[in-house]
Design an enzyme around this catalytic site. Sequence first.
Site, PDB file in Angstrom:
ATOM      1  N   ASP A 219      -2.498   4.572  13.633  1.00  0.00           N
ATOM      2  CA  ASP A 219      -1.544   5.304  12.591  1.00  0.00           C
ATOM      3  C   ASP A 219      -0.585   6.004  13.307  1.00  0.00           C
ATOM      4  OD1 ASP A 219      -1.453   6.571  10.325  1.00  0.00           O
ATOM      5  OD2 ASP A 219      -2.623   7.389  10.787  1.00  0.00           O
ATOM      6  N   SER A 244       0.391   9.563   5.584  1.00  0.00           N
ATOM      7  CA  SER A 244      -0.219   7.558   5.089  1.00  0.00           C
ATOM      8  C   SER A 244      -1.477   7.955   3.774  1.00  0.00           C
ATOM      9  CB  SER A 244      -1.892   7.553   6.272  1.00  0.00           C
ATOM     10  OG  SER A 244      -0.718   6.884   7.721  1.00  0.00           O
ATOM     11  N   GLN A 294       1.525  -0.494   6.613  1.00  0.00           N
ATOM     12  CA  GLN A 294       1.481   0.635   6.343  1.00  0.00           C
ATOM     13  C   GLN A 294       2.533   1.539   4.856  1.00  0.00           C
ATOM     14  OE1 GLN A 294       1.409   5.282   8.470  1.00  0.00           O
ATOM     15  NE2 GLN A 294      -0.969   3.859   8.356  1.00  0.00           N
TER      16      GLN A 294
END
Length: 302
Positions: A219, A244, A294
């Site tokens: 991430d 995110s 993502q």
Amino acid sequence: MSHSSPGGHPPHPREALDALLDLLDLEQIEQDIFRGVSRSAVVPRVFGGQVAAQALVAAGRTVPADRLPHSLHAYFLRAGDPAAPIVYTVDRIRDGRSFTTRRVVAVQHGHPVFHLSASFQTYEEGLEHQAAMPAAPDPEALPTSAQTLPRYADRFLDPSAADRILEARAAIDLRYVGPPPYATAGEPREPRSQVWFRTNGKLADDPLLHVCLATYVSDMTLLDSVLLAHGRGGWATGDVVGASLDHAMWFHRPFRADEWLLYDQESPSASGGRGLGQARIYTQDGRLAISVIQEGVVRVPR
């Protein structure tokens, strides 16, 4: 862990890694219920990679040791409060002969902040093929974050941001193959980015731990390629705000998070205040270990 002050120094890499391992060692407070704490972050919310890794630890604690994650799918629902503990509740969805499925809900202040579904599998022989590893320089020849970030501190809204980023990432040796977004703000580039990463120290021979640490790192930089396409430097330069939204990973082959991994990232699309990043993670000897996708909020401040 407190933030570094301007001109301060990040913690010793091994100490930082030990602190991260402690962070992932959740407290079990009831059957299938675990509690975790947070570490300092570069923004005033829990780092998404931390909550994803902790949720995967919680799920893995309820699965036989011979079954490892082969995929996860997650949604970030609310910004986490780094000053409060996070409670992870595991729902045992299915235990089959080959596959095990778990659902995890992370709760703070009475509200869900994160949702994870993960599938685990016993090892099987099967068909084999993979995409070829792209060209990339030797990671040992690239500058470290500690060598790179201070050079661009004057481009950040807050000069202490470079110290805070180094502190938050001190457990990870992360090296950019090309200039990071904040180094070339104002210059649109191809929406592709590569970084090499590994933990700053050796890890135990626990395959689940290596998967959870790769989840943690995944991430950190995945939406860089979105920023590069538009010449944006990122949150630290103040030209975008973001977070995110959802995150998916597929674990294809064994790997070690304490050995070099190439994170090859690109963005096929950005629209509607959102940007999509997709990536492949390779071992240094060319094996495709992980695929990642993502989507995140990427907004231009008004």
